[in-house]
Design an enzyme around this catalytic site. Structure first.
Site, PDB file in Angstrom:
ATOM      1  N   HIS A  18       0.820  -1.214   0.000  1.00 49.63           N
ATOM      2  CA  HIS A  18       0.000   0.000   0.000  1.00 49.63           C
ATOM      3  C   HIS A  18       0.860   1.273   0.000  1.00 49.63           C
ATOM      4  O   HIS A  18       0.340   2.367  -0.221  1.00 49.63           O
ATOM      5  CB  HIS A  18      -0.929  -0.006   1.220  1.00 49.63           C
ATOM      6  CG  HIS A  18      -2.223   0.703   0.992  1.00 49.63           C
ATOM      7  ND1 HIS A  18      -2.462   1.505  -0.089  1.00 49.63           N
ATOM      8  CD2 HIS A  18      -3.378   0.739   1.725  1.00 49.63           C
ATOM      9  CE1 HIS A  18      -3.677   2.008  -0.028  1.00 49.63           C
ATOM     10  NE2 HIS A  18      -4.261   1.550   1.059  1.00 49.63           N
TER      11      HIS A  18
ATOM     12  N   ASP B  83      -2.239   2.240  -4.544  1.00 48.91           N
ATOM     13  CA  ASP B  83      -3.458   2.674  -3.860  1.00 48.91           C
ATOM     14  C   ASP B  83      -4.570   1.662  -4.083  1.00 48.91           C
ATOM     15  O   ASP B  83      -4.509   0.823  -4.998  1.00 48.91           O
ATOM     16  CB  ASP B  83      -3.887   4.048  -4.365  1.00 48.91           C
ATOM     17  CG  ASP B  83      -2.902   5.139  -3.966  1.00 48.91           C
ATOM     18  OD1 ASP B  83      -2.254   4.984  -2.911  1.00 48.91           O
ATOM     19  OD2 ASP B  83      -2.775   6.131  -4.713  1.00 48.91           O
TER      20      ASP B  83
END
Length: 465
Positions: free
Chosen positions: A436, A440
Protein backbone atom coordinates in the site's frame (compact mmCIF):
# COMPACT_ATOMS: atom_id res chain seq x y z
CA UNK A 1 47.57 -38.19 -5.24
CA UNK A 2 44.32 -36.70 -3.90
CA UNK A 3 41.68 -34.49 -5.53
CA UNK A 4 39.97 -32.07 -3.15
CA UNK A 5 36.18 -31.72 -3.30
CA UNK A 6 35.21 -28.17 -2.38
CA UNK A 7 31.83 -26.51 -1.84
CA UNK A 8 31.25 -24.59 -5.09
CA UNK A 9 29.86 -21.07 -5.45
CA UNK A 10 26.14 -21.29 -6.24
CA UNK A 11 25.20 -17.60 -6.25
CA UNK A 12 26.62 -14.16 -5.57
CA UNK A 13 25.01 -13.71 -2.15
CA UNK A 14 25.32 -17.33 -1.00
CA UNK A 15 28.17 -17.75 1.50
CA UNK A 16 27.39 -21.13 3.07
CA UNK A 17 25.31 -24.26 2.72
CA UNK A 18 24.30 -27.51 4.39
CA UNK A 19 25.62 -30.96 3.47
CA UNK A 20 22.12 -32.40 3.18
CA UNK A 21 23.02 -35.89 1.96
CA UNK A 22 26.03 -37.93 0.91
CA UNK A 23 25.11 -40.13 -2.07
CA UNK A 24 28.36 -42.10 -1.76
CA UNK A 25 29.83 -43.79 1.31
CA UNK A 26 33.18 -43.04 2.88
CA UNK A 27 35.76 -45.38 1.31
CA UNK A 28 33.57 -46.11 -1.72
CA UNK A 29 35.00 -46.05 -5.24
CA UNK A 30 33.60 -43.19 -7.35
CA UNK A 31 33.83 -42.30 -11.03
CA UNK A 32 34.06 -38.92 -12.73
CA UNK A 33 30.57 -37.41 -12.91
CA UNK A 34 29.07 -39.44 -10.06
CA UNK A 35 26.83 -37.46 -7.71
CA UNK A 36 28.70 -37.13 -4.41
CA UNK A 37 26.45 -35.02 -2.20
CA UNK A 38 23.51 -32.63 -2.11
CA UNK A 39 24.23 -29.07 -1.00
CA UNK A 40 21.31 -27.07 0.41
CA UNK A 41 21.53 -23.29 0.67
CA UNK A 42 18.96 -20.66 1.53
CA UNK A 43 18.33 -20.27 -2.20
CA UNK A 44 18.67 -23.61 -3.96
CA UNK A 45 19.44 -27.31 -3.54
CA UNK A 46 22.33 -28.49 -5.74
CA UNK A 47 23.88 -31.88 -6.50
CA UNK A 48 27.70 -31.85 -6.53
CA UNK A 49 29.50 -34.28 -8.82
CA UNK A 50 32.91 -35.97 -8.71
CA UNK A 51 35.64 -34.42 -10.86
CA UNK A 52 37.70 -37.60 -11.09
CA UNK A 53 37.98 -41.31 -10.36
CA UNK A 54 39.18 -42.84 -7.13
CA UNK A 55 38.23 -43.66 -3.55
CA UNK A 56 36.08 -41.15 -1.64
CA UNK A 57 37.27 -39.83 1.72
CA UNK A 58 34.54 -37.85 3.48
CA UNK A 59 35.73 -35.01 5.71
CA UNK A 60 32.41 -33.35 6.63
CA UNK A 61 29.36 -35.23 7.89
CA UNK A 62 25.76 -34.91 6.74
CA UNK A 63 23.89 -32.10 8.46
CA UNK A 64 26.91 -29.84 8.90
CA UNK A 65 26.90 -26.28 7.57
CA UNK A 66 29.96 -25.30 5.58
CA UNK A 67 31.22 -22.16 3.92
CA UNK A 68 31.69 -21.84 0.17
CA UNK A 69 35.16 -23.12 -0.76
CA UNK A 70 35.41 -25.56 2.17
CA UNK A 71 37.06 -28.90 1.38
CA UNK A 72 34.42 -31.48 2.33
CA UNK A 73 35.99 -34.59 0.84
CA UNK A 74 38.91 -35.99 -1.11
CA UNK A 75 39.10 -38.45 -3.96
CA UNK A 76 42.22 -40.59 -3.51
CA UNK A 77 43.63 -42.21 -6.61
CA UNK A 78 44.27 -45.93 -6.74
CA UNK A 79 42.65 -48.80 -4.90
CA UNK A 80 42.22 -49.22 -1.18
CA UNK A 81 40.09 -47.62 1.48
CA UNK A 82 40.41 -43.96 2.37
CA UNK A 83 41.13 -43.37 6.03
CA UNK A 84 38.10 -41.48 7.41
CA UNK A 85 38.61 -38.78 9.97
CA UNK A 86 35.24 -39.09 11.65
CA UNK A 87 34.45 -42.84 11.51
CA UNK A 88 37.42 -44.82 12.83
CA UNK A 89 35.31 -47.89 13.60
CA UNK A 90 34.23 -48.52 9.99
CA UNK A 91 37.34 -50.53 9.17
CA UNK A 92 37.12 -52.99 12.09
CA UNK A 93 39.98 -55.15 10.80
CA UNK A 94 42.23 -52.35 9.58
CA UNK A 95 45.09 -51.23 11.83
CA UNK A 96 45.87 -48.07 9.79
CA UNK A 97 42.29 -46.84 10.21
CA UNK A 98 42.57 -47.19 13.99
CA UNK A 99 45.85 -45.31 14.04
CA UNK A 100 44.46 -42.34 12.09
CA UNK A 101 41.35 -42.03 14.26
CA UNK A 102 40.97 -40.41 17.68
CA UNK A 103 44.25 -41.03 19.55
CA UNK A 104 44.24 -43.19 22.70
CA UNK A 105 40.62 -44.35 23.24
CA UNK A 106 40.30 -46.13 19.89
CA UNK A 107 43.30 -48.38 20.31
CA UNK A 108 43.25 -51.55 18.25
CA UNK A 109 41.86 -54.60 20.03
CA UNK A 110 40.19 -57.85 19.19
CA UNK A 111 36.43 -57.79 18.66
CA UNK A 112 35.85 -60.13 21.63
CA UNK A 113 37.53 -57.77 24.10
CA UNK A 114 35.76 -54.98 25.89
CA UNK A 115 37.18 -51.49 25.37
CA UNK A 116 36.08 -47.97 26.24
CA UNK A 117 35.75 -45.32 23.53
CA UNK A 118 35.49 -41.66 24.43
CA UNK A 119 32.81 -39.54 22.76
CA UNK A 120 34.19 -36.06 22.17
CA UNK A 121 32.67 -32.79 20.96
CA UNK A 122 33.79 -32.51 17.31
CA UNK A 123 34.99 -29.39 15.53
CA UNK A 124 32.07 -27.82 13.63
CA UNK A 125 33.74 -24.71 12.23
CA UNK A 126 37.00 -22.80 12.31
CA UNK A 127 35.77 -20.06 14.68
CA UNK A 128 33.60 -22.28 16.91
CA UNK A 129 35.24 -23.06 20.25
CA UNK A 130 32.29 -24.27 22.32
CA UNK A 131 28.62 -25.23 22.21
CA UNK A 132 25.69 -26.42 24.27
CA UNK A 133 24.77 -30.07 24.59
CA UNK A 134 21.15 -29.42 23.68
CA UNK A 135 19.72 -32.95 23.80
CA UNK A 136 20.75 -36.54 24.48
CA UNK A 137 19.00 -38.86 22.00
CA UNK A 138 20.21 -41.92 23.94
CA UNK A 139 20.01 -42.49 27.71
CA UNK A 140 22.81 -43.31 30.13
CA UNK A 141 23.29 -47.09 30.22
CA UNK A 142 21.47 -47.65 26.94
CA UNK A 143 22.90 -49.77 24.15
CA UNK A 144 23.76 -47.84 20.99
CA UNK A 145 24.54 -48.96 17.46
CA UNK A 146 27.18 -47.52 15.17
CA UNK A 147 26.01 -44.32 13.42
CA UNK A 148 23.08 -43.85 15.82
CA UNK A 149 22.51 -40.24 16.86
CA UNK A 150 23.86 -39.69 20.38
CA UNK A 151 23.30 -36.00 21.04
CA UNK A 152 22.58 -32.61 19.46
CA UNK A 153 25.23 -29.92 19.78
CA UNK A 154 24.12 -26.31 19.35
CA UNK A 155 26.57 -23.49 18.70
CA UNK A 156 26.10 -19.84 17.77
CA UNK A 157 26.40 -20.86 14.13
CA UNK A 158 24.94 -24.34 13.63
CA UNK A 159 23.06 -27.18 15.26
CA UNK A 160 24.68 -30.58 14.65
CA UNK A 161 23.69 -34.16 15.44
CA UNK A 162 26.63 -36.26 16.67
CA UNK A 163 26.59 -39.99 15.96
CA UNK A 164 28.28 -43.01 17.53
CA UNK A 165 31.47 -44.31 15.93
CA UNK A 166 31.21 -47.66 17.73
CA UNK A 167 28.45 -49.94 19.06
CA UNK A 168 28.23 -50.57 22.79
CA UNK A 169 26.81 -49.24 26.05
CA UNK A 170 26.60 -45.46 26.49
CA UNK A 171 27.70 -43.74 29.71
CA UNK A 172 26.95 -40.02 29.66
CA UNK A 173 29.27 -37.65 31.51
CA UNK A 174 27.66 -34.27 30.73
CA UNK A 175 24.07 -33.22 31.35
CA UNK A 176 21.74 -31.67 28.78
CA UNK A 177 21.99 -27.90 28.73
CA UNK A 178 25.67 -27.84 29.76
CA UNK A 179 28.13 -25.79 27.75
CA UNK A 180 31.07 -27.82 26.48
CA UNK A 181 34.28 -26.96 24.68
CA UNK A 182 35.31 -28.46 21.35
CA UNK A 183 37.25 -31.67 22.07
CA UNK A 184 35.66 -32.20 25.50
CA UNK A 185 34.74 -35.80 26.43
CA UNK A 186 30.97 -35.88 27.02
CA UNK A 187 30.44 -39.66 27.22
CA UNK A 188 32.06 -43.05 26.85
CA UNK A 189 30.95 -46.16 24.98
CA UNK A 190 31.79 -49.58 26.42
CA UNK A 191 32.44 -51.49 23.21
CA UNK A 192 31.81 -55.24 23.37
CA UNK A 193 29.79 -55.04 26.60
CA UNK A 194 26.19 -56.07 27.02
CA UNK A 195 23.73 -53.69 28.58
CA UNK A 196 23.89 -54.16 32.40
CA UNK A 197 20.49 -54.96 33.83
CA UNK A 198 20.89 -52.51 36.69
CA UNK A 199 22.48 -49.65 34.76
CA UNK A 200 19.36 -47.72 33.64
CA UNK A 201 18.07 -47.48 37.20
CA UNK A 202 21.42 -46.89 38.86
CA UNK A 203 22.33 -43.77 40.77
CA UNK A 204 23.55 -41.99 37.62
CA UNK A 205 20.12 -41.99 35.98
CA UNK A 206 18.36 -39.32 38.07
CA UNK A 207 21.33 -36.95 37.79
CA UNK A 208 21.35 -37.24 33.99
CA UNK A 209 17.60 -37.13 33.44
CA UNK A 210 16.77 -34.04 35.47
CA UNK A 211 18.63 -31.21 33.70
CA UNK A 212 16.69 -31.54 30.43
CA UNK A 213 13.40 -29.92 31.54
CA UNK A 214 15.06 -27.21 33.64
CA UNK A 215 18.63 -26.83 34.93
CA UNK A 216 17.33 -25.39 38.21
CA UNK A 217 15.86 -28.79 39.15
CA UNK A 218 19.26 -30.52 39.33
CA UNK A 219 19.46 -30.33 43.13
CA UNK A 220 15.99 -31.76 43.70
CA UNK A 221 16.09 -35.50 44.16
CA UNK A 222 12.94 -37.19 42.90
CA UNK A 223 12.17 -40.23 40.77
CA UNK A 224 9.11 -38.68 39.09
CA UNK A 225 10.67 -36.20 36.58
CA UNK A 226 12.51 -38.93 34.63
CA UNK A 227 9.35 -40.76 33.38
CA UNK A 228 7.77 -37.37 32.59
CA UNK A 229 10.79 -36.40 30.51
CA UNK A 230 10.62 -39.64 28.51
CA UNK A 231 6.91 -39.12 27.89
CA UNK A 232 7.46 -35.56 26.65
CA UNK A 233 10.30 -36.56 24.33
CA UNK A 234 8.22 -39.36 22.84
CA UNK A 235 5.54 -36.84 21.84
CA UNK A 236 7.75 -34.49 19.84
CA UNK A 237 10.40 -34.69 17.15
CA UNK A 238 13.20 -32.17 16.93
CA UNK A 239 14.54 -31.44 13.47
CA UNK A 240 17.00 -28.78 12.46
CA UNK A 241 15.67 -26.22 9.99
CA UNK A 242 17.26 -26.41 6.56
CA UNK A 243 18.90 -23.26 5.17
CA UNK A 244 16.04 -22.95 2.67
CA UNK A 245 13.40 -23.12 5.42
CA UNK A 246 15.33 -20.61 7.55
CA UNK A 247 15.55 -18.26 4.56
CA UNK A 248 11.83 -18.62 3.85
CA UNK A 249 11.03 -17.80 7.47
CA UNK A 250 13.29 -14.74 7.49
CA UNK A 251 12.02 -13.57 4.09
CA UNK A 252 8.34 -13.79 5.02
CA UNK A 253 8.76 -12.08 8.39
CA UNK A 254 10.79 -9.34 6.71
CA UNK A 255 8.04 -8.84 4.13
CA UNK A 256 5.44 -8.40 6.86
CA UNK A 257 7.62 -5.94 8.75
CA UNK A 258 8.85 -3.77 5.88
CA UNK A 259 5.81 -3.45 3.59
CA UNK A 260 2.28 -2.16 4.16
CA UNK A 261 0.54 -5.30 2.91
CA UNK A 262 -3.15 -5.11 2.06
CA UNK A 263 -5.27 -7.71 0.25
CA UNK A 264 -8.26 -7.18 -2.02
CA UNK A 265 -10.51 -9.97 -3.34
CA UNK A 266 -12.67 -10.75 -6.34
CA UNK A 267 -14.08 -13.83 -8.02
CA UNK A 268 -13.84 -14.98 -11.59
CA UNK A 269 -16.05 -17.20 -13.73
CA UNK A 270 -13.78 -19.90 -15.17
CA UNK A 271 -16.34 -21.15 -17.75
CA UNK A 272 -14.64 -19.59 -20.79
CA UNK A 273 -11.13 -20.74 -19.86
CA UNK A 274 -12.31 -24.27 -19.08
CA UNK A 275 -14.22 -24.48 -22.36
CA UNK A 276 -11.22 -23.17 -24.34
CA UNK A 277 -8.93 -25.71 -22.68
CA UNK A 278 -11.38 -28.46 -23.56
CA UNK A 279 -11.67 -27.34 -27.20
CA UNK A 280 -7.91 -26.90 -27.71
CA UNK A 281 -6.69 -29.76 -25.51
CA UNK A 282 -5.81 -32.34 -28.17
CA UNK A 283 -4.64 -29.92 -30.88
CA UNK A 284 -2.47 -27.96 -28.43
CA UNK A 285 -0.83 -31.12 -27.05
CA UNK A 286 -0.22 -32.53 -30.53
CA UNK A 287 1.26 -29.25 -31.81
CA UNK A 288 3.41 -28.24 -28.83
CA UNK A 289 3.95 -31.44 -26.85
CA UNK A 290 2.65 -29.87 -23.62
CA UNK A 291 -0.80 -29.48 -22.08
CA UNK A 292 -2.55 -26.12 -22.00
CA UNK A 293 -2.80 -25.32 -18.29
CA UNK A 294 -4.55 -22.63 -16.29
CA UNK A 295 -1.30 -20.91 -15.32
CA UNK A 296 -0.52 -19.70 -18.85
CA UNK A 297 -3.93 -17.99 -18.94
CA UNK A 298 -3.32 -16.22 -15.64
CA UNK A 299 0.24 -15.21 -16.54
CA UNK A 300 -1.01 -13.63 -19.76
CA UNK A 301 -3.85 -11.96 -17.86
CA UNK A 302 -1.40 -10.57 -15.28
CA UNK A 303 0.87 -9.21 -18.04
CA UNK A 304 -2.05 -7.37 -19.64
CA UNK A 305 -3.22 -6.06 -16.25
CA UNK A 306 0.31 -4.82 -15.43
CA UNK A 307 0.32 -2.91 -18.71
CA UNK A 308 -3.01 -1.32 -17.78
CA UNK A 309 -1.93 -0.53 -14.19
CA UNK A 310 1.89 -0.01 -14.29
CA UNK A 311 1.99 1.08 -10.64
CA UNK A 312 1.64 -2.58 -9.63
CA UNK A 313 4.75 -3.29 -11.71
CA UNK A 314 6.89 -1.04 -9.52
CA UNK A 315 9.12 -1.33 -6.46
CA UNK A 316 10.64 0.97 -3.87
CA UNK A 317 14.39 1.61 -3.82
CA UNK A 318 15.18 3.88 -0.89
CA UNK A 319 13.28 7.10 -1.50
CA UNK A 320 12.82 6.35 -5.22
CA UNK A 321 10.08 4.50 -7.08
CA UNK A 322 11.35 2.12 -9.78
CA UNK A 323 8.76 1.23 -12.43
CA UNK A 324 9.58 -1.91 -14.41
CA UNK A 325 8.91 -2.09 -18.14
CA UNK A 326 9.44 -5.83 -18.46
CA UNK A 327 7.31 -8.77 -17.41
CA UNK A 328 9.25 -11.51 -15.60
CA UNK A 329 6.60 -13.36 -13.60
CA UNK A 330 7.42 -15.57 -10.62
CA UNK A 331 5.43 -18.80 -10.23
CA UNK A 332 5.37 -20.23 -6.70
CA UNK A 333 6.27 -23.94 -6.69
CA UNK A 334 5.88 -26.14 -3.62
CA UNK A 335 8.65 -28.69 -3.04
CA UNK A 336 9.39 -31.17 -0.25
CA UNK A 337 11.97 -28.74 1.13
CA UNK A 338 9.88 -25.59 0.93
CA UNK A 339 8.35 -22.99 -1.36
CA UNK A 340 10.46 -21.59 -4.17
CA UNK A 341 9.55 -19.00 -6.82
CA UNK A 342 11.27 -19.56 -10.18
CA UNK A 343 10.80 -16.74 -12.68
CA UNK A 344 9.39 -17.08 -16.21
CA UNK A 345 11.18 -14.40 -18.25
CA UNK A 346 9.63 -11.97 -20.76
CA UNK A 347 6.12 -13.37 -20.50
CA UNK A 348 4.79 -10.61 -22.76
CA UNK A 349 6.87 -12.06 -25.59
CA UNK A 350 6.19 -15.75 -24.90
CA UNK A 351 3.36 -17.81 -26.36
CA UNK A 352 1.14 -19.88 -24.06
CA UNK A 353 3.05 -22.99 -25.17
CA UNK A 354 6.42 -21.43 -24.30
CA UNK A 355 5.07 -20.42 -20.89
CA UNK A 356 3.77 -23.94 -20.22
CA UNK A 357 7.11 -25.42 -21.30
CA UNK A 358 9.00 -23.10 -18.93
CA UNK A 359 6.71 -23.97 -16.01
CA UNK A 360 7.06 -27.72 -16.63
CA UNK A 361 10.86 -27.41 -16.86
CA UNK A 362 10.98 -25.55 -13.54
CA UNK A 363 8.70 -28.11 -11.90
CA UNK A 364 10.93 -31.00 -13.01
CA UNK A 365 14.12 -29.22 -11.93
CA UNK A 366 12.55 -28.32 -8.57
CA UNK A 367 11.57 -31.94 -8.00
CA UNK A 368 15.09 -33.11 -8.87
CA UNK A 369 16.77 -30.40 -6.77
CA UNK A 370 18.37 -28.72 -9.79
CA UNK A 371 16.92 -25.22 -9.60
CA UNK A 372 19.68 -22.65 -10.01
CA UNK A 373 20.11 -19.45 -8.03
CA UNK A 374 19.62 -17.36 -11.18
CA UNK A 375 16.23 -18.99 -11.79
CA UNK A 376 14.84 -17.29 -8.68
CA UNK A 377 16.08 -13.76 -9.33
CA UNK A 378 14.55 -10.68 -10.94
CA UNK A 379 10.80 -11.28 -10.90
CA UNK A 380 8.46 -8.27 -10.96
CA UNK A 381 5.24 -10.02 -9.85
CA UNK A 382 4.34 -13.41 -8.37
CA UNK A 383 1.44 -15.84 -8.84
CA UNK A 384 0.72 -18.42 -6.13
CA UNK A 385 -1.78 -21.19 -6.85
CA UNK A 386 -3.07 -22.53 -3.56
CA UNK A 387 -6.01 -24.02 -5.41
CA UNK A 388 -3.97 -27.07 -6.37
CA UNK A 389 -4.00 -28.00 -2.66
CA UNK A 390 -7.72 -27.24 -2.28
CA UNK A 391 -7.43 -23.76 -0.75
CA UNK A 392 -10.63 -21.74 -1.05
CA UNK A 393 -9.32 -18.36 0.12
CA UNK A 394 -6.05 -16.92 1.41
CA UNK A 395 -4.08 -13.70 1.79
CA UNK A 396 -0.72 -14.27 0.07
CA UNK A 397 2.41 -12.55 1.41
CA UNK A 398 4.47 -10.32 -0.87
CA UNK A 399 7.75 -11.48 -2.35
CA UNK A 400 9.96 -8.37 -1.77
CA UNK A 401 10.88 -6.12 -3.45
CA UNK A 402 7.80 -6.83 -5.58
CA UNK A 403 4.68 -4.81 -4.82
CA UNK A 404 2.08 -7.39 -5.85
CA UNK A 405 1.22 -11.10 -5.64
CA UNK A 406 -1.87 -12.84 -7.04
CA UNK A 407 -3.34 -15.78 -5.14
CA UNK A 408 -5.35 -18.36 -7.10
CA UNK A 409 -7.74 -20.73 -5.38
CA UNK A 410 -9.85 -23.82 -5.85
CA UNK A 411 -12.43 -23.86 -8.66
CA UNK A 412 -15.84 -24.69 -7.25
CA UNK A 413 -19.26 -24.78 -8.85
CA UNK A 414 -21.51 -22.24 -7.15
CA UNK A 415 -24.98 -20.80 -7.79
CA UNK A 416 -24.70 -17.36 -9.38
CA UNK A 417 -27.34 -14.78 -10.32
CA UNK A 418 -27.27 -14.10 -14.06
CA UNK A 419 -29.93 -12.02 -15.85
CA UNK A 420 -32.37 -12.60 -13.03
CA UNK A 421 -31.83 -16.34 -13.01
CA UNK A 422 -29.78 -18.68 -10.83
CA UNK A 423 -27.14 -20.57 -12.79
CA UNK A 424 -24.32 -22.87 -11.74
CA UNK A 425 -20.86 -21.59 -12.68
CA UNK A 426 -17.29 -22.80 -11.97
CA UNK A 427 -16.01 -19.95 -9.82
CA UNK A 428 -12.60 -19.10 -8.39
CA UNK A 429 -11.70 -16.54 -5.73
CA UNK A 430 -8.79 -14.25 -6.58
CA UNK A 431 -6.72 -12.45 -3.96
CA UNK A 432 -4.32 -9.61 -4.73
CA UNK A 433 -1.93 -8.66 -1.93
CA UNK A 434 -0.11 -5.40 -2.61
CA UNK A 435 2.23 -2.90 -1.00
CA UNK A 436 0.00 0.00 0.00
CA UNK A 437 3.03 2.30 0.12
CA UNK A 438 3.19 2.06 -3.67
CA UNK A 439 -0.23 0.92 -4.84
CA UNK A 440 -3.46 2.67 -3.86
CA UNK A 441 -6.73 0.84 -3.35
CA UNK A 442 -8.19 2.10 -6.64
CA UNK A 443 -5.20 0.78 -8.60
CA UNK A 444 -5.28 -2.58 -6.82
CA UNK A 445 -9.00 -3.07 -7.45
CA UNK A 446 -8.60 -1.99 -11.09
CA UNK A 447 -5.75 -4.45 -11.57
CA UNK A 448 -7.78 -7.34 -10.16
CA UNK A 449 -10.81 -6.44 -12.28
CA UNK A 450 -8.59 -6.42 -15.39
CA UNK A 451 -7.35 -9.92 -14.54
CA UNK A 452 -10.96 -11.02 -14.09
CA UNK A 453 -11.99 -9.52 -17.45
CA UNK A 454 -9.15 -11.17 -19.34
CA UNK A 455 -9.87 -14.59 -17.79
CA UNK A 456 -13.59 -14.37 -18.51
CA UNK A 457 -12.84 -13.38 -22.13
CA UNK A 458 -9.53 -15.15 -22.93
CA UNK A 459 -9.70 -15.50 -26.72
CA UNK A 460 -8.27 -12.09 -27.61
CA UNK A 461 -5.74 -12.29 -24.78
CA UNK A 462 -4.16 -15.54 -25.96
CA UNK A 463 -4.32 -14.86 -29.69
CA UNK A 464 -3.13 -17.79 -31.77
CA UNK A 465 -2.13 -20.70 -29.57
Amino acid sequence: MSLEIKVPAVGESVTSGLIAQWHKQDGEAVANGDILFTLETDKVSTEINADGDGVLEILVNEGEEVEIGTVVAKINEGEGTAAPASEPAVKTDSAPAAEEATPTPVAASTSSEEKTVEVKVPAVGESVTSGVLAQWHKKDGESVAKDEILFTLETDKVSTEITADDPGVLHTLVAEGDEVEIGAVVATIAVGAGTPAATPKATTAPAKAKPAPAPKAETESSAEPAPQQVADESRVTRKKLSPLRRKIATHLVSAQQTAAILTTFNEVDMSAVMQMRKDLKEAFLERHGVKLGFMSFFIKAVVEALKEVPQVNARMDGDELVVNHFYDIGVAVGTEKGLIVPVVRDCDQKSPAEIEEAIIEYAVRARDGKIQYEDLQGGVFTISNGGVYGSMLSTPILNPPQSGILGLHNIQERPMAENGKVVIRPMMYLALSYDHRIVDGKEAVTFLIKVKEFIESPVGMLGGV
